[in-house]
Scaffold this motif. Sequence first.
Motif, PDB file in Angstrom:
ATOM      1  N   LEU A 402      32.754   2.381  27.337  1.00 28.64           N
ATOM      2  CA  LEU A 402      32.322   3.001  26.086  1.00 28.64           C
ATOM      3  C   LEU A 402      31.391   4.174  26.353  1.00 28.64           C
ATOM      4  CD1 LEU A 402      31.828   3.224  23.031  1.00 28.64           C
ATOM      5  CD2 LEU A 402      30.301   1.248  23.201  1.00 28.64           C
ATOM      6  N   ILE A 403      30.445   3.988  27.264  1.00 29.18           N
ATOM      7  CA  ILE A 403      29.507   5.075  27.600  1.00 29.18           C
ATOM      8  C   ILE A 403      30.262   6.260  28.189  1.00 29.18           C
ATOM      9  CG2 ILE A 403      27.613   5.727  29.145  1.00 29.18           C
ATOM     10  CD1 ILE A 403      26.552   2.835  28.767  1.00 29.18           C
ATOM     11  N   CYS A 404      31.238   5.995  29.060  1.00 24.16           N
ATOM     12  CA  CYS A 404      32.017   7.093  29.640  1.00 24.16           C
ATOM     13  C   CYS A 404      32.842   7.825  28.575  1.00 24.16           C
ATOM     14  CB  CYS A 404      32.911   6.567  30.758  1.00 24.16           C
ATOM     15  SG  CYS A 404      32.037   6.167  32.284  1.00 24.16           S
ATOM     16  N   ASP A 405      33.420   7.068  27.644  1.00 20.14           N
ATOM     17  CA  ASP A 405      34.138   7.709  26.541  1.00 20.14           C
ATOM     18  C   ASP A 405      33.204   8.610  25.741  1.00 20.14           C
ATOM     19  OD1 ASP A 405      36.452   6.400  27.244  1.00 20.14           O
ATOM     20  OD2 ASP A 405      36.340   4.886  25.653  1.00 20.14           O
ATOM     21  N   ALA A 406      31.998   8.129  25.504  1.00 20.55           N
ATOM     22  CA  ALA A 406      31.025   8.927  24.753  1.00 20.55           C
ATOM     23  C   ALA A 406      30.680  10.210  25.501  1.00 20.55           C
ATOM     24  CB  ALA A 406      29.764   8.101  24.502  1.00 20.55           C
ATOM     25  N   LEU A 407      30.491  10.114  26.799  1.00 19.64           N
ATOM     26  CA  LEU A 407      30.147  11.298  27.594  1.00 19.64           C
ATOM     27  C   LEU A 407      31.279  12.315  27.583  1.00 19.64           C
ATOM     28  CD1 LEU A 407      28.445   9.504  30.608  1.00 19.64           C
ATOM     29  CD2 LEU A 407      27.346  11.220  29.148  1.00 19.64           C
ATOM     30  N   ILE A 408      32.502  11.857  27.713  1.00 21.76           N
ATOM     31  CA  ILE A 408      33.643  12.784  27.707  1.00 21.76           C
ATOM     32  C   ILE A 408      33.787  13.459  26.353  1.00 21.76           C
ATOM     33  CG2 ILE A 408      36.171  12.882  27.785  1.00 21.76           C
ATOM     34  CD1 ILE A 408      36.058  10.804  30.035  1.00 21.76           C
ATOM     35  N   ASN A 409      33.689  12.680  25.286  1.00 23.91           N
ATOM     36  CA  ASN A 409      33.908  13.237  23.948  1.00 23.91           C
ATOM     37  C   ASN A 409      32.740  14.082  23.467  1.00 23.91           C
ATOM     38  OD1 ASN A 409      36.432  12.019  23.714  1.00 23.91           O
ATOM     39  ND2 ASN A 409      35.594  10.147  22.832  1.00 23.91           N
ATOM     40  N   GLU A 410      31.526  13.585  23.629  1.00 25.42           N
ATOM     41  CA  GLU A 410      30.357  14.278  23.106  1.00 25.42           C
ATOM     42  C   GLU A 410      29.928  15.458  23.971  1.00 25.42           C
ATOM     43  OE1 GLU A 410      28.785  13.532  20.147  1.00 25.42           O
ATOM     44  OE2 GLU A 410      30.488  12.160  19.840  1.00 25.42           O
ATOM     45  N   ARG A 411      30.229  15.392  25.278  1.00 28.86           N
ATOM     46  CA  ARG A 411      29.815  16.462  26.194  1.00 28.86           C
ATOM     47  C   ARG A 411      30.990  17.330  26.622  1.00 28.86           C
ATOM     48  NH1 ARG A 411      25.407  18.317  26.386  1.00 28.86           N
ATOM     49  NH2 ARG A 411      24.789  18.198  28.583  1.00 28.86           N
TER      50      ARG A 411
END
Length: 565
Positions: A402-411
Amino acid sequence: MISRRDFLQVGMAASAMVGASGFGNWARLAAQQALTQDQLLEFDTFGNVSLIHVTDIHAQLKPIYFREPEINLGIGAANGQMPHVTGADFRKAYGIEDGSASAYALTYNDFSSLAQAYGKVGGLDRVSTVINSIRAARPDALLLDGGDTWHGSYTCHHTEGQDMVNVMNMLKPDAMTFHWEFTLGSERVQEIVEGLPFAALGQNIFDAEWDEPAELFKPYKFFERGGVKVAVIGQAFPYMPIANPRWMFPEYSFGIRDENMQAMVDEVRAAGAELVVVLSHNGFDVDKKMATRVKGIDVILSGHTHDALPEPVQVEQTYIIASGSNGKFVSRIDLDVRDGRMMGIKHKLIPIFSDVIAPDPVITKVIDEQRAPYADQLSEVIGKTDSLLYRRGNFNGSWDDLICDALINEREADIAMSPGVRWGPSILPGQDITREDIWNVTSMSYGEAYRSEMTGEFIHTILEDVGDNLFNPDPYYQQGGDMVRVGGLGYKIDVSKPQGERITEMTLLKTGEAIDPSKTYVVAGWASVNEGTEGPQIWDVVENHIRNQGTITLDPNNSVQVVGA
């Protein structure tokens, strides 16, 4: 040596009532009826000295869910040895019944169902009840804290550890050692340590400039217990400047320092110590090797790797105790010490089932006081999950996915990297995700989410370096944590190979193309040890992503192929 029966009988009693009928409200009621506080705390006092061990609490004041790892590989001589056995193999080794309370506490299978049956674990007010019970039977029992205490939650971050200090002081430990505490910064650590009403120990904490023992941390402390002179020697996490930012505590150096440990053991023995206990944050495999190199240690209370074992592991003449993490367990160790030597040991790993163990109202009040100023922020619902969120395993956990998905999408990145830290509670499918939940898996003092360009060759180097920290066959080169978690990237790892040859077949998942060593990719990550890292805080990145998603649903992560295990 006393058998595992004391712990496992808890699971046997519960499993008789929770069977094939499923795990609904009836099952939970049955589980609670089968388990009793008296049963969890039952212990025939033995010998003349008692130790109480807690470790790796990671600032979890309240009851939580916590799933044990699915994969915990042992390399070299550790292959197939405890604690590198999980799931059904673990249950078979200890005679644990499927579906029992012990199975829920110690293994990962059917976690969501068993969690519905047996409820949350931990809570320092419940831990206090257990400690009080042990002290009622053995008033002079030593309470020893293995560190990673002042780190890991929203309130701990915002109070710079003071919430945990206030609560732990009420539990009245006799000594503690350290790891993540140092990421508060050396000035804050000094401020807290100077005010502690108990011993702050670390024989391996040295002054970096002078290469001599740091004055703030004593190497050991003597206690008179049960007519026995007990020496407790502290061992802080040895790889602090590698695993965490050196610039936050530049005054100190660490290391294993076997020679100094031997000197301290010899010194306390010469001063009349009849029992030598090492309060360690080495990690279990490092402790096992140290026990073969340092003579004269009776008991090592092991921390850092979050292992929970219902029996001590004996290495030569030393017994190693592993007491889990996140406030999920308390270990009681009774020792028979006569004629200047340890003659026998009895141990019980006590699971803190929070629906069964009554909270200590005094500690509940203190906990609530620490949390009250932040109640609205803690409880705010950010989203919901349809997937089990957990964070243990050598290669991935769904929280990190989930954290990696957030980093890819948000950053707006091609690839994401999340550190292989072991701390962080679990969230069951169907539960709301609160701000507190997010902070429980992201809280740290260097949480900036960076965004940078890296060549494929450099990404490969990072994976190889972290892989060697985890899979070097010599435990003294295993510097903590699990494998760095990756998003947007697949790879194959042969854990039997030497450094530089473990990682192959790196693939950019969004295109299916092989990673080109000479090509540049946008990588987002967090928890860089480099000073001056810029970017939004990771908890804000994750919160924004969850708000945008609404409900989190994660597919199984099969991006890492493991061979050679």
